[in-house]
Scaffold this motif. Structure first.
Motif, PDB file in Angstrom:
ATOM      1  N   MET A  41       0.782  -1.232   0.000  1.00 25.18           N
ATOM      2  CA  MET A  41       0.000   0.000   0.000  1.00 25.18           C
ATOM      3  C   MET A  41       0.819   1.290   0.000  1.00 25.18           C
ATOM      4  O   MET A  41       0.392   2.281  -0.575  1.00 25.18           O
ATOM      5  N   ALA A  42       1.935   1.302   0.673  1.00 25.49           N
ATOM      6  CA  ALA A  42       2.632   2.564   0.948  1.00 25.49           C
ATOM      7  C   ALA A  42       3.101   3.263  -0.324  1.00 25.49           C
ATOM      8  O   ALA A  42       3.598   2.619  -1.243  1.00 25.49           O
ATOM      9  N   PRO A  43       2.941   4.587  -0.366  1.00 23.67           N
ATOM     10  CA  PRO A  43       3.477   5.327  -1.512  1.00 23.67           C
ATOM     11  C   PRO A  43       5.005   5.309  -1.473  1.00 23.67           C
ATOM     12  O   PRO A  43       5.609   5.212  -0.408  1.00 23.67           O
ATOM     13  N   LYS A  44       5.570   5.394  -2.653  1.00 21.30           N
ATOM     14  CA  LYS A  44       7.012   5.268  -2.855  1.00 21.30           C
ATOM     15  C   LYS A  44       7.866   6.122  -1.918  1.00 21.30           C
ATOM     16  O   LYS A  44       8.813   5.629  -1.312  1.00 21.30           O
ATOM     17  N   LYS A  45       7.503   7.399  -1.810  1.00 15.11           N
ATOM     18  CA  LYS A  45       8.412   8.328  -1.136  1.00 15.11           C
ATOM     19  C   LYS A  45       8.453   8.148   0.388  1.00 15.11           C
ATOM     20  O   LYS A  45       9.344   8.685   1.039  1.00 15.11           O
ATOM     21  N   GLY A  46       7.471   7.441   0.948  1.00 13.39           N
ATOM     22  CA  GLY A  46       7.459   7.320   2.408  1.00 13.39           C
ATOM     23  C   GLY A  46       8.221   6.125   2.935  1.00 13.39           C
ATOM     24  O   GLY A  46       8.517   6.052   4.126  1.00 13.39           O
TER      25      GLY A  46
END
Lengths: 510, 510
Positions: A41-46
């Protein structure tokens, strides 16, 4: 010391032990969820930022597990006079934490830190080496890892073979002495069976899979079968990822992932059934083990037995497709209108030696494992060195599968396991197949209508049996205790050998 | 004591303070993620089990924040001679932890525990009361909460009005003395403006919204506008939920949620823009504040100013729709083919007194807040009692909005806030509007082409301005420091009053 004083001390230790077990389990369950999240789920930048946050929580779990408090509690609870008065559940919990505590404490802190840094870096080296087909680039790291593992084996201790100390991390209690004859039998019979198939087998028609299968329809079909085969969708999810896995958050929250490929309908289909096998196991654990270290499977091997039982022994059976093939045809009428169930069944059970373990069929898969097992054993035993691996790998591939990898990327460099120090892990996969066949034999005796149940899409009694006999116990029993309890005997390779003989005789008309 | 010794002590305290700040921030960021997960992703059956796991981690964060170690560190770092030599960032961190530490430590443990149990139970009582339109069922819990809050106010301390002590929890430094004139001005002008609109306003045509808007198309449109208005989709997500919110995991991972209704296209549209305002704020925080308590917004009010600025001042402006309405027409040609941009602009800015705060328009919304502010202030001041609320509520609704709720469910029982003890929270919403209008005035001066930017769908300079002047600072400044820094003066109601006058003169042809 009078009995009353002992009781009060033990009582207090039990309360503290329960609290620390709960805390570790809660944190582990959170780590499980956030690991899933970061992959799915997590977006790339985080992600890199969040890795520090999970690192902090992981460190806390490690600190709790090897804390002075834990040490004292384990000492109190596992003393001879106290341990015998504990109930079975608490005994199992003490066993689990003690195992981990002793192993972790036995490695000097500076050695462990060096090792952690090494394995973190080794992953990059391995990835680069695999990408560039450059074993030499990976070799220095691999040599160091092997050295560390040899040292760890000495520190942990063993009776016969240093590899036993490493095997034990994945399959508690297993030894080379036990495993050698099991694997030898499986290897010999598999090599012979493969030769017979190649010489005398009636060819299967795999062209059915050389077609496009709409991904949205695949998704629908995967979601259609999951609840039927016993996965509770209100206690789990199914998502997509590049490297499929199952992640347990808790008994009511088990998350499967799969990968859909338009040109390969088998990938998601059998991947999902496989992960469902892992997932259903965890959904069925006794709710009383919630918030404790027992809320998990018995071992890597037993866990793998449940995924492979469902994927192969159920999911690749004729009975399974008698029920599901007509449904699959409804989802993909164009692709399957001229395919008979017999053709389809034989196609999903096609045997074909290939270089890559994770793409191997049910028969040759074990030969991939035999090769790795023999290499690991010889490495840790000091009979061979890491630099010899490409040559040994290719020779064994030729001996067992009759093919030689065209390069190291599809040979010795294909698997991630050694780079994270997972020497001793590979046998679990074939152990899973061995356990599964032995369990299959027992379930067929207990449920004489086993095949009819599958054929009519009724999985409830089968899942009930698995829950009753295996799943509910979580991590209560050691794998050996469990298999004896369930099947009445220790692990025996005969069942898998017979199962494979019989199955491929049918598939290939031998 | 010589300087060198002091330095070494402070140096050590600073290191420890950094470590504990990092740990608390890491855990809080994990709690943020798992809270989001449980609302948006988690399967039904796992949630209650998982609540225990997050409870354990939340307790740990609380323990760390009020630990002896934290107390000692804060004492060392905030001593007169040490505090002055700290850099501004560390000063702000000390300020934040000290505030929380002192408040938490000041409440006796048994009192706090009673209060925690009460608020946990009050939520059920409130839910049942609202469902059954039965204020009496909620009253006992509400009375106790008010009692507790009156006690807490006395314990925390205040200069003029006990409500100041509660306001301070949401908007540090704010007092009744400051807020009363601001809100009085806003209330009086809003009531008058509403009357003028009702008497002289040219009716708007809201029928455009009485149509079905395909949900998949709505989703696409929401995803289309987010990156344009400045939300970085690689550092965030957009998902669906029943009660929309924005959740920050870290600077690179900000998660928005929205709710799609086929019969109400405005719900998701303005909801998403609103949450994006919150989210962009957090995405823009200085990466150097990562892993620290400053990695957040300045206050509830300042945060709300960013969501309302984007939702109302940008998102409901003519310029915004000059750019986006033609796109929206492409997504919904049938629904919008006979609608002019003028009609659409007026429709999205329709003023209509209604019972429910969260559904109120930009003008009447503040009147809903005035009513709650006045009630809270009088409750905490001891001028009224909880039992009087339904009558007072209905009277104020009549006075300010000209309508009387037909029952308490759509009246005094509509909001959750008091049930969790959030007395002092409501003013943040109107503070957000006040801050936003004052910021709008400044940005219009700094960027003379503000309107043209929006009209041509170029939000980069606007977002850059917000980042430069507000967002990057995270929680470094108190809200008052920040607004003075950004706009050159303390909060002033004139800007919102003028903005509303001007806007509705245009919308309603006054």
């Amino acid at each position: 010391m009078n009995q009353k004083v002992i009781d009060a001390t033990v009582q207090k230790a039990l309360e503290q032990f329960k609290a620390i077990d709960e805390k570790i389990t809660h944190y582990s369950s959170i780590i499980g969820l956030v690991d899933w999240d970061q992959k799915v789920m997590a977006p790339k930048k985080g992600r890199s930022v969040f890795a520090k946050a999970t690192g902090t929580l992981r460190t806390e779990v490690f600190k709790l597990s090897v804390s002075q408090e834990m040490g004292n509690l384990l000492e109190t609870l596992s003393s001879q006079e106290n341990f015998k008065i504990l109930d079975g559940v608490t005994k199992a919990k003490v066993r689990e934490y003690k195992e981990y505590y002793q192993k972790s404490k036995s490695i000097p802190a500076n050695l462990f830190q060096e090792y952690s840094i090494l394995t973190a870096q080794a992953n990059d080296a391995w990835e680069e080496a695999r990408e560039n087909n450059d074993f030499a680039h990976y070799l220095p790291a691999l040599e160091k890892i092997v050295d560390f593992k040899r040292k760890f084996a000495e520190i942990y201790g063993y009776e016969d073979h240093p590899y036993d100390a490493l095997l034990d991390e994945f399959e508690p209690g297993l030894t080379v002495k036990r495993l050698d004859p099991l694997f030898a039998k499986l290897r010999e019979s598999s090599v012979k069976l493969l030769e017979r198939i190649q010489q005398y087998g009636k060819p299967t028609q795999v062209e059915v899979f050389d077609q496009s299968f709409d991904i949205e329809k695949q998704k629908e079909f995967n979601r259609f079968i999951l609840p039927i085969i016993g996965f509770d969708m209100e206690a789990g999810r199914l998502d997509e990822t590049v490297h499929p896995f199952a992640q347990t958050v808790n008994i009511g929250d088990v998350r499967l992932t799969t990968r859909y490929l338009e040109k390969n309908v088998r990938s998601a289909l059998f991947g999902t059934i496989h992960e469902a096998g892992h997932g259903i196991y965890e959904q069925h654990v006794n709710p009383e083990y919630e918030d404790s270290v027992l809320q998990s499977g018995a071992s890597f091997g037993i866990h793998e037995s449940q995924s492979r039982f469902l994927e192969n022994m159920v999911g690749r059976s004729m009975e399974f497709w008698k029920f599901f093939f007509p449904k699959l045809q409804e989802y993909f009428p164009k692709q399957l209108e001229n395919v008979s169930i017999e053709e389809f069944y034989r196609a999903v059970n096609t045997v074909e030696p290939s270089f890559i373990r994770v793409e191997a069929d049910e028969l040759t898969y074990n030969l991939h494992i035999m090769l790795r097992y023999e290499i690991e054993k010889a490495l840790i035993g000091g009979e061979i060195e890491a630099k010899d691996l490409p040559a040994i790998w290719n020779q064994k591939m030729q001996d067992y599968l009759g093919i030689t990898p065209s390069n190291d990327t599809v040979g010795v460099l294909q698997d991630v396991h050694w780079s994270f120090g997972g020497i001793g892990y590979f046998p679990s996969y074939s152990l899973g197949n061995l356990y599964a066949a032995q369990i299959l034999r027992t379930i067929q005796k207990d449920l004489p209508d086993f095949s009819q149940h599958i054929e009519s899409g009724r999985f409830d009694l089968i899942q009930e049996w698995l829950k009753e006999n295996i799943h509910q116990y979580g991590r209560l029993y050691t794998p050996n205790e469990l298999i004896v309890r369930v099947t009445g005997e220790e692990l025996n390779a005969d069942y898998l050998v017979e199962y494979l003989e019989k199955k491929y005789a049918r598939v290939y008309g031998l």
